[in-house]
Design an enzyme around this catalytic site. Sequence first.
Site, short mmCIF file in Angstrom:
data_model
loop_
_atom_site.label_atom_id
_atom_site.label_comp_id
_atom_site.label_asym_id
_atom_site.label_seq_id
_atom_site.Cartn_x
_atom_site.Cartn_y
_atom_site.Cartn_z
N LYS A 119 0.84 -1.20 0.00
CA LYS A 119 0.00 0.00 0.00
C LYS A 119 0.88 1.25 0.00
CE LYS A 119 -1.83 2.87 2.82
NZ LYS A 119 -1.71 4.09 1.99
N CYS B 166 13.61 10.06 7.50
CA CYS B 166 13.42 9.62 8.89
C CYS B 166 14.69 9.81 9.71
CB CYS B 166 12.95 8.17 8.93
SG CYS B 166 13.96 7.10 7.92
N GLU C 152 9.47 0.94 11.12
CA GLU C 152 10.56 1.91 10.98
C GLU C 152 9.90 3.27 11.10
OE1 GLU C 152 12.51 4.59 9.92
OE2 GLU C 152 12.64 3.86 7.87
N GLU D 171 9.49 15.14 15.93
CA GLU D 171 9.93 15.03 14.54
C GLU D 171 9.19 16.07 13.70
OE1 GLU D 171 8.84 11.48 12.08
OE2 GLU D 171 10.98 11.47 11.66
P1 NAI Z 1 1.69 8.32 8.25
O1 NAI Z 1 2.43 7.51 9.25
O2 NAI Z 1 0.27 8.66 8.54
O3 NAI Z 1 1.73 7.60 6.81
C1 NAI Z 1 2.60 6.57 6.41
C2 NAI Z 1 1.81 5.45 5.75
O4 NAI Z 1 0.91 4.89 6.71
C3 NAI Z 1 0.92 5.89 4.58
O5 NAI Z 1 0.91 4.87 3.60
C4 NAI Z 1 -0.44 6.01 5.22
O6 NAI Z 1 -1.51 5.87 4.31
C5 NAI Z 1 -0.41 4.86 6.19
N1 NAI Z 1 -1.36 4.94 7.31
C6 NAI Z 1 -1.84 6.06 7.91
N2 NAI Z 1 -2.70 5.73 8.89
C7 NAI Z 1 -2.76 4.38 8.93
C8 NAI Z 1 -3.46 3.44 9.73
N3 NAI Z 1 -4.29 3.83 10.70
N4 NAI Z 1 -3.27 2.12 9.50
C9 NAI Z 1 -2.43 1.70 8.54
N5 NAI Z 1 -1.75 2.55 7.74
C10 NAI Z 1 -1.91 3.88 7.92
O7 NAI Z 1 2.50 9.65 8.00
P2 NAI Z 1 1.95 11.06 7.45
O8 NAI Z 1 0.64 11.38 8.09
O9 NAI Z 1 2.01 11.04 5.99
O10 NAI Z 1 3.07 12.03 8.01
C11 NAI Z 1 3.00 12.48 9.36
C12 NAI Z 1 4.34 12.49 9.99
O11 NAI Z 1 4.83 11.16 10.06
C13 NAI Z 1 5.44 13.23 9.25
O12 NAI Z 1 5.42 14.60 9.51
C14 NAI Z 1 6.65 12.57 9.81
O13 NAI Z 1 6.96 13.12 11.07
C15 NAI Z 1 6.23 11.13 10.00
N6 NAI Z 1 6.67 10.29 8.89
C16 NAI Z 1 7.79 9.55 9.06
C17 NAI Z 1 8.28 8.79 8.03
C18 NAI Z 1 9.51 7.98 8.18
O14 NAI Z 1 10.19 7.70 7.20
N7 NAI Z 1 9.84 7.50 9.35
C19 NAI Z 1 7.64 8.79 6.70
C20 NAI Z 1 6.42 9.56 6.64
C21 NAI Z 1 5.99 10.28 7.71
#
Ligand code: NAI
Length: 500
Positions: free
Chosen positions: A198, A307, A273, A404
């Site tokens: 996904k 990250c 991660e 973050e």
């Molecule tokens: P997110 O964690 O919501 O999104 C990442 C993935 O998780 C996307 O594919 C999203 O559709 C999915 N997702 C969201 N809610 C979910 C749920 N309840 N169950 C299963 N999958 C779900 O991150 P978002 O909202 O795009 O960004 C928010 C913050 O997260 C950023 O500002 C950053 O701080 C952090 N982040 C960290 C990342 C990393 O590489 N460690 C990558 C992206 C975001």
Amino acid sequence: MTTFAPLDMLRPANKDFLARPLGMIIDGVQVPAQSGKTFDVFDPGSGRQIARVAEGDAADVDLAVKAARRAFQDKAWSGMKAHARERLMHRLADLIEANADELAELESLDQGKPVGMARHVDVAGTIDYLRYMAGWPSKLEGSTIPVSVPYMPNRFFAYTTREAVGVVACIVPWNFPLMMAAWKVAPALATGCTVVLKPAEQTPLTAIRFGELVMEAGFPAGVVNVVPGFGAGAGAALARHPDVDKVTFTGSTEVGRLILQAAAGNLKKVTLELGGKSPAIICDDADLDIAIGGAAMAIFFNQGQVCTAGSRLLIHKRNFDKVVEGVSAIASGFKLGHGLDPETQLGPLVSREQIDRVCGYVKSGLADGARALSGGTMLERDGYFMQPTVLVDTRPGMKVVQEEIFGPVVVAMPFSDMDEVAALANSTEFGLGASIWTRDLNKMHALAPAIKAGTVWVNCHNVVDAAMPFGGFKQSGWGREHGKAGVELYTETKSVCISL
Ligand code: NAI
Ligand code: MG
């Protein structure tokens, strides 16, 4: 600022791709969502809508998981010789290489990053990753175990095997869309698992193209399924699905927790991660010519949407002014622009939501008493552009120092001695990465073991390799990706014990 018309200059293959109805890939066929719903995809460099993609939800996830389960049990996949699986993975890598320029352009348009970076980091990294993982199928060995049960007279012969864990849900973020997909799909394929991928709702395009190339490479239907959609819909449905054996996730710590809870239903295996607040530590003896440029790239690379971004700059007080001034000068000198403009050095942030979040953090920092040596605001132009920002006068308790931000914002703080900086480095809930900039081996060897982080870089930052384990201490995650450690997390170990 001259207007830039990215859609006119796209390669013909990408113009065709964007003009097609972009479906999900389930059981080897590209199909619309069962609900018929689609969602819009935007170019973050202009804010304009560029594509419409099928929006998967629980019903589509269920079909994809069924396809993956059937494919997992099918002899065409489970019975495939290791060498044949390796050849297939190499064929996929070759196809990605043959389509590298198209994929880079698509990634740049969808994510915002400069196209050169998309080509030389994201796409090149994906190809390299697939080729590394393609070496593993023939090397997944078990061991023979000397068994000496004290209360039995028998003699035993025991050995272990490593078996594929089963159906794997891969939930990936938007910062390196294609490469994050590869980091999860490649080890799954190497071990003989099947997957449902996904992509993030912000950046689904290269995942769909990847799914098409998987089919072109000749993988059996159902081995790789791609279900675009939102987190609360497709993502949550995958995390709680009772027939998914493992979920591997990269994203926010907040969603990592939700996934863990959802996974508890059938106790699926979980690899996470998550977020970071990685320090870049500049010691008193550091080569500042190298350290200043290195610290700037540690945070501003990919617009800070990394990250392991070096988002806390901890500088020995003797070098503080020189380093923050140097990093600010670099920050102010970048050429910001559309990712497809070849002159661009820094692109936009990925979405309106993300730039609002990042600007909100900067505001909170300024309200708490921090000062911006460079940047600090969003640019008045189309798209989601933000000037790279260096914040000084920051203190450990501030929100900008603890949380973050995931944007081009670094907080700088001075330190006086090594014990102090080790404590400072460890003073967040995260533990993903850290870099130490020094020429003194004793300092390096004192700090590296003291820092609670999954990767410690010395005189470099953000160096990631397919062979080198990567992941988080503390609330930065569970498990490791890459290398043997990463591959093993897609397997179950079986002991076979024979009474002789
Ligand atoms: P997110 O964690 O919501 O999104 C990442 C993935 O998780 C996307 O594919 C999203 O559709 C999915 N997702 C969201 N809610 C979910 C749920 N309840 N169950 C299963 N999958 C779900 O991150 P978002 O909202 O795009 O960004 C928010 C913050 O997260 C950023 O500002 C950053 O701080 C952090 N982040 C960290 C990342 C990393 O590489 N460690 C990558 C992206 C975001
Ligand atoms: Mg979210």
